[in-house]
Design an enzyme around this catalytic site. Structure first.
Site, mmCIF file in Angstrom:
data_model
loop_
_atom_site.group_PDB
_atom_site.id
_atom_site.type_symbol
_atom_site.label_atom_id
_atom_site.label_comp_id
_atom_site.label_asym_id
_atom_site.label_seq_id
_atom_site.Cartn_x
_atom_site.Cartn_y
_atom_site.Cartn_z
ATOM 1 N N LYS A 57 5.688 -4.033 -4.461
ATOM 2 C CA LYS A 57 7.130 -3.786 -4.453
ATOM 3 C C LYS A 57 7.724 -3.949 -3.063
ATOM 4 C CE LYS A 57 11.009 -2.337 -6.292
ATOM 5 N NZ LYS A 57 11.696 -3.396 -7.038
ATOM 6 N N ASN A 94 -1.177 2.137 5.718
ATOM 7 C CA ASN A 94 -0.297 1.118 5.150
ATOM 8 C C ASN A 94 0.234 0.302 6.308
ATOM 9 O OD1 ASN A 94 1.696 -0.353 3.776
ATOM 10 N ND2 ASN A 94 3.199 1.277 4.046
ATOM 11 N N GLY A 95 0.032 -1.019 6.261
ATOM 12 C CA GLY A 95 0.527 -1.879 7.339
ATOM 13 C C GLY A 95 -0.535 -2.897 7.728
ATOM 14 N N CYS A 140 0.834 -1.196 0.000
ATOM 15 C CA CYS A 140 0.000 0.000 0.000
ATOM 16 C C CYS A 140 0.873 1.253 0.000
ATOM 17 C CB CYS A 140 -0.937 0.080 1.199
ATOM 18 S SG CYS A 140 -2.056 -1.307 1.316
ATOM 19 N N GLU A 161 7.606 -14.422 -12.086
ATOM 20 C CA GLU A 161 6.827 -13.328 -11.506
ATOM 21 C C GLU A 161 6.258 -12.384 -12.564
ATOM 22 O OE1 GLU A 161 8.848 -10.561 -8.855
ATOM 23 O OE2 GLU A 161 10.731 -10.916 -9.878
ATOM 24 N N LYS A 186 12.530 -14.345 -11.823
ATOM 25 C CA LYS A 186 12.196 -13.196 -12.673
ATOM 26 C C LYS A 186 11.164 -13.609 -13.703
ATOM 27 C CE LYS A 186 13.359 -10.709 -11.158
ATOM 28 N NZ LYS A 186 13.797 -9.987 -10.032
ATOM 29 N N ARG A 238 3.530 -0.036 -5.046
ATOM 30 C CA ARG A 238 3.336 -0.590 -3.708
ATOM 31 C C ARG A 238 2.014 -1.343 -3.585
ATOM 32 N NH1 ARG A 238 6.754 1.732 -0.051
ATOM 33 N NH2 ARG A 238 5.417 1.040 1.631
ATOM 34 N N TRP A 265 -2.806 -2.709 -1.702
ATOM 35 C CA TRP A 265 -2.471 -4.116 -1.944
ATOM 36 C C TRP A 265 -3.178 -4.872 -0.834
ATOM 37 C CZ3 TRP A 265 0.008 -8.224 0.494
ATOM 38 C CH2 TRP A 265 0.426 -9.260 -0.333
ATOM 39 N N HIS A 306 17.800 -37.035 -9.808
ATOM 40 C CA HIS A 306 17.293 -37.620 -8.562
ATOM 41 C C HIS A 306 15.792 -37.399 -8.411
ATOM 42 C CE1 HIS A 306 21.332 -38.651 -7.445
ATOM 43 N NE2 HIS A 306 21.702 -37.427 -7.818
HETATM 44 C C1 F6R Z 1 11.514 -9.985 -7.042
HETATM 45 C C2 F6R Z 1 11.593 -9.063 -5.933
HETATM 46 C C3 F6R Z 1 11.341 -9.585 -4.580
HETATM 47 C C4 F6R Z 1 12.181 -8.810 -3.543
HETATM 48 C C5 F6R Z 1 11.805 -9.256 -2.135
HETATM 49 C C6 F6R Z 1 12.638 -8.558 -1.087
HETATM 50 O O1 F6R Z 1 11.806 -9.371 -8.255
HETATM 51 O O2 F6R Z 1 11.828 -7.892 -6.110
HETATM 52 O O3 F6R Z 1 11.576 -10.948 -4.501
HETATM 53 O O4 F6R Z 1 13.532 -9.052 -3.788
HETATM 54 O O5 F6R Z 1 10.447 -8.976 -1.912
HETATM 55 O O6 F6R Z 1 12.455 -7.179 -1.135
HETATM 56 P P1 F6R Z 1 13.527 -6.194 -0.528
HETATM 57 O O7 F6R Z 1 14.767 -6.338 -1.328
HETATM 58 O O8 F6R Z 1 12.907 -4.843 -0.662
HETATM 59 O O9 F6R Z 1 13.730 -6.611 0.894
#
Ligand code: F6R
Length: 609
Positions: A604, A99-100, A2, A487, A484, A27, A75, A503
């Site tokens: 994010k 947010n939280g 959020c 996602e 990558k 976010r 979110w 295995h």
């Molecule tokens: C994937 C991605 C996430 C972040 C993870 C940790 O592309 O960006 O897997 O790496 O959520 O986030 P941070 O680095 O902000 O702690």
């Protein structure tokens, strides 16, 4: 999760709020809303969907006209994305954005229900709004302080009281919040890019501090309502850095920014050809005695840690464990005095990584944070801190933050190896000089491999399942390649240590299944090739990412597509080899009609557990 914003000033508040929210959509983007004082009434407009849907609704319903307001992009955590669960939420005399996560919202809701309060949404946020209203005594600061004492969990709140139409209040615990200031106007935001169009000057709100914003400026108090003096900060990011700058998506823009991001991160940390991390609080003396290292992080940052493990163990001969932060914090890890715990995080606010940091500190271990977001919680709480200087990363899928996390892992490993005397000064200088060549090497790969990746992506778009394989450093890297791709393209994909395939996992291979093999390490190339042959002979379509040196020894027909990269220092190959993997993911996403900047269900900054 959020994003929240708030504004007090002479401009059209609805326009400012929507414009600021566009910078926070990373976010969360399943619903959005604003509330503005319009002729002393709080007028709220909110909707399920993206910010664009809110903009359409504002045109439809007529935007609130006024100069004081708050906004939110969501979110979902409590309650599905819907109009009614969207923020802002209100009690009779108060409207808020949040947010939280409030951990004790069920108890609070039961209490308020027993007092005759009714709720219209499923959110924990509405409980805060109702509690503020229930406790309201005519004094907003006292009311906020007394509600804070009841709340468990994390929150950044923007608050408007009906009786105070000239001001916005803000408070935070755990979740990030900044207060921007300019002449005659004030802002709140979850992140700096939201305010850059209006001002570069801001305050970082600390835990349990309350801000009051009026057109005359911002004032701060602690939870006991004692005034707090704060340092004004100036953002060194400009608007352009936070905008797309002509690229169709932030993800591709950020892939392109990687050469610069590496340079910006590495060059200031080199002195006389050797790493120099003194400004980060790291000296040879300080790190020479660590016997064990734990690297803790989530997602992509954890994958950077996997590369870090190989590099630190290989150069400095110190045992390293790598943990997913959400596992580490609940498994009673064996760490303590004399150990080093490295937390890697782009946002510096990831709830599990922050909790892991705090746990590590409690055990007496020394902590080192590798963080991109300046002034974030993890950055502030760690004993030592190395910033990755990647600039703002807006796309949800991390690219330039990852590459700078790798760069810092290398710098730290070199420094540690010097401290442990496991490499000579000359060898260290040689490695540093190779690291300094990485920006050009990455640029070269962008220039020469992008078209091929674009083409190969067209072959991947119909796949249901995919495997990434590699050994050693290539395995660590293939984990990131796989994450990558899945996602941003929604194609199921796993990464596997190539030697482990037989295995069990090899039974998944059937006719036409794409397997992306990474092979950059000449000492083990022959072994990886054997694994490629095994999958190819069972019908896999192999895409091989390798160096030109490795490619020289390949038999014809070993792979269906080869992405060949110039050979460079093998220990550093993850920095260059990640680029084709990022490009493959990006173009597969675009070809499948997905917005790679906003993959479904993701946000994010994961500031909830
Ligand atoms: C994937 C991605 C996430 C972040 C993870 C940790 O592309 O960006 O897997 O790496 O959520 O986030 P941070 O680095 O902000 O702690």
């Amino acid at each position: 999760m959020c994003g929240i914003v708030g504004y007090v000033g002479p401009k059209d508040c609805s326009d400012v709020l929507v414009s600021a929210l566009t910078k926070l959509e990373y976010r969360g983007y399943d619903s959005a809303g604003i509330a503005v004082f319009d002729n002393s009434e709080i007028k709220t407009v909110k909707t399920k969907g993206k910010l664009k849907d809110l903009e359409d609704k504002l045109v439809e319903t007529g935007k609130p006209e006024g100069h004081v307001g708050i906004g939110h992009t969501r979110w979902a955590t409590h309650g599905e994305p819907s109009d009614v669960n969207s923020h802002p939420h209100s009690g009779a005399r108060v409207t808020i954005v949040h947010n939280g996560i409030i951990e004790n919202y069920i108890e609070l809701k039961e209490f308020l229900t027993s007092k005759g309060r009714t709720f219209i949404s499923d959110t924990d946020t509405e409980v805060i709004a109702q509690l503020l209203d229930y406790k309201y005594n005519g004094n907003p600061l006292e009311t906020i302080s007394s509600v804070m004492a009841e709340l468990k969990g994390s929150f950044a709140l923007g608050i408007m009281f009906r009786d105070f139409p000239d001001r916005v209040f803000a408070v935070r615990r755990e979740s990030p919040l900044i207060v921007g200031v300019a002449k005659g106007e004030c802002f709140i935001a979850s992140d700096v890019p939201a305010i850059l169009k209006y001002t570069k000057n801001y305050y970082l709100l600390d835990h349990d501090e309350i801000a009051t914003l009026t057109k005359d400026g911002a004032a701060f108090v602690d939870k006991h309502l004692a005034p707090v003096q704060k340092d004004l900060k100036t953002a060194d990011w400009d608007m352009e850095a936070a905008e797309k700058g002509g690229y169709p998506h932030f993800m591709i823009k950020e892939i392109y920014e990687q050469p610069t991001a590496i340079k910006t991160t590495v060059i200031p940390r080199i002195k006389d050809g050797l790493p120099c991390l003194e400004e980060c609080g790291i000296t040879l003396e300080k790190i020479k005695d660590f016997k064990n290292i734990a690297i803790v992080a989530c997602g992509t940052a954890m994958h950077a840690g996997m590369v870090g493990k190989y590099v630190i163990e290989s150069l400095a001969r110190v045992p390293v464990t790598v943990d997913i932060a959400s596992e580490f914090r609940y498994r009673d890890p064996i760490i303590g005095k004399g150990d080093l715990v490295i937390i890697i995080s782009q946002s510096g606010e990831t709830a599990d990584s922050l909790a892991a940091l705090r746990l590590a500190k409690q055990t007496g271990a020394v902590t080192l944070a590798i963080v991109n977001a300046k002034g974030s919680s993890i950055a502030r709480e760690a004993d030592m801190l190395i910033y990755t200087l990647a600039g703002p990363e807006i796309a949800v899928a991390s690219t330039k933050a990852y590459i700078t996390q790798l760069s810092v892992m290398y710098l730290f490993a070199f420094e540690l190896a010097l401290a442990k005397q496991t490499i000579s000064t000359d060898e260290c200088k040689r490695l540093v000089s190779s690291l300094l060549k990485m920006p050009d090497a990455v640029q070269n790969i962008i220039d020469n491999c992008e078209e091929k990746c674009k083409y190969i992506a067209t072959k991947l778009i119909t796949a249901d399942n995919l495997l990434y394989i590699g050994r050693g450093l290539d395995y660590a890297l293939s984990m990131e390649g796989s994450l990558k791709l899945k996602e941003v393209s929604y194609i199921h994909s796993e990464s596997y240590a190539a030697g482990e395939l037989k295995h069990g996992t090899i039974s998944l291979i059937d006719d036409g299944m794409p397997v992306i093999a990474v092979a950059t390490q000449s000492a083990i190339i022959a072994k990886t090739i054997s694994n490629i042959v095994e999958v190819k002979s069972r019908g896999a379509k192999v895409i091989l990412v390798c160096t030109d040196v490795c490619a020289r020894d390949l038999n014809d027909g070993i792979a269906d597509h080869i992405i060949e990269m110039p050979h460079s220092e093998e220990l550093l190959m993850p920095i260059t080899a990640v680029v084709p993997l990022q490009l493959l993911a990006y173009y597969t996403s675009v070809d499948r009609g997905i917005d790679p900047d906003k993959p479904r269900n993701l946000a994010k900054s994961v500031t909830v557990e």
